[in-house]
Design a protein around this motif. Structure first.
Motif, mmCIF file in Angstrom:
data_model
loop_
_atom_site.group_PDB
_atom_site.id
_atom_site.type_symbol
_atom_site.label_atom_id
_atom_site.label_comp_id
_atom_site.label_asym_id
_atom_site.label_seq_id
_atom_site.Cartn_x
_atom_site.Cartn_y
_atom_site.Cartn_z
ATOM 1 N N SER A 100 103.127 18.576 49.356
ATOM 2 C CA SER A 100 103.606 17.292 49.876
ATOM 3 C C SER A 100 102.714 16.157 49.361
ATOM 4 N N ASN A 101 103.066 14.943 49.724
ATOM 5 C CA ASN A 101 102.248 13.764 49.441
ATOM 6 C C ASN A 101 101.759 13.137 50.736
ATOM 7 N N ILE A 124 97.076 19.110 62.248
ATOM 8 C CA ILE A 124 98.129 19.493 61.314
ATOM 9 C C ILE A 124 99.351 18.623 61.588
ATOM 10 N N VAL A 125 99.904 18.065 60.503
ATOM 11 C CA VAL A 125 101.191 17.375 60.576
ATOM 12 C C VAL A 125 102.212 18.321 59.963
ATOM 13 N N GLY A 177 106.936 23.774 58.024
ATOM 14 C CA GLY A 177 105.744 23.847 57.207
ATOM 15 C C GLY A 177 104.669 22.824 57.575
ATOM 16 N N ARG A 178 103.469 23.102 57.111
ATOM 17 C CA ARG A 178 102.312 22.244 57.379
ATOM 18 C C ARG A 178 102.123 21.331 56.163
ATOM 19 N N VAL A 179 102.373 20.028 56.339
ATOM 20 C CA VAL A 179 102.377 19.115 55.201
ATOM 21 C C VAL A 179 101.108 18.282 55.070
ATOM 22 N N LEU A 185 105.435 10.692 54.482
ATOM 23 C CA LEU A 185 106.366 11.548 55.219
ATOM 24 C C LEU A 185 107.812 11.225 54.847
ATOM 25 N N SER A 186 108.707 12.163 55.115
ATOM 26 C CA SER A 186 110.134 11.850 55.031
ATOM 27 C C SER A 186 110.496 11.083 56.301
#
Length: 196
Positions: free
Chosen positions: A60-61, A169-170, A187-189, A84-85
């Protein structure tokens, strides 16, 4: 007269270099934890602060910054996150401050020192001490959350309250507050260790 000028110049030079040395020493001692003591009428009150970065996981970013501040028996958390999305995402405290794995799973499961069922914070059916909940990202992928509780502490001797040595964790998805033991948050991003 020349001797007097020389003495004054020497004294001023020593004072200036002394002050510069003190500033450098204070800067060299930076770490994640800051402890500030302030005086009140009842005595001395201690404020502890930990600030750390969230780093992307699972390709992810998603990154950001989290600050925990403890004062007068309350711990306040402020998290600012980007990448995030759009929509809601779960945020939890996990067991270990180990963000070494690419998928964030090195942090273990939710921090649950009281061995409760997973749920929404404050639910009478139970909740993990790490069950913070969800945050909402805008169209640009930015989100923030502020959370406060007396159920946490920074570096105290109570293992059921001490958040040091844990991780934030996000998650990719939403915490449904029902599915055991994770809330089906996906999932953990992003990950950040709570380290003093």
């Amino acid at each position: 007269m020349k001797t007097l000028k020389l003495v004054v110049l020497t004294f001023l030079s020593m004072a200036i270099f002394s002050c510069k040395g003190e500033k450098k020493e204070a800067t060299d001692q930076e770490d994640n934890t800051e402890t500030v003591k302030t005086s009140t009428e009842k005595g001395e009150e201690e404020t502890k602060t930990i600030t750390f970065a969230l780093v992307p996981k699972s390709d992810s970013n998603v990154s950001g910054q989290v600050t925990f501040t403890e004062s007068e028996g309350m711990v306040n958390m402020v998290a600012e996150i980007s990448g995030l999305s759009e929509g809601e995402h779960a945020i939890h405290i996990h067991e270990k401050a180990d963000c070494s794995s690419a998928d964030g799973k090195s942090t273990g499961g939710h921090w649950n020192p009281t061995m409760e069922a997973h749920g929404k914070w404050g639910a009478k059916e139970g909740f993990h001490k790490g069950d913070i909940g969800n945050l909402k990202a805008d169209a640009e992928g930015n989100a923030s959350i502020t959370f406060a509780t007396n159920e946490w502490c920074i570096g105290c001797d109570d293992a059921k309250k001490n958040i040091v040595g844990r991780a934030i964790i996000v998650h990719q998805g939403i915490d449904d507050f029902t599915t055991q033991p994770t809330g089906a948050a996906g999932g953990r991003v992003s990950c950040g260790g709570i380290i003093q």
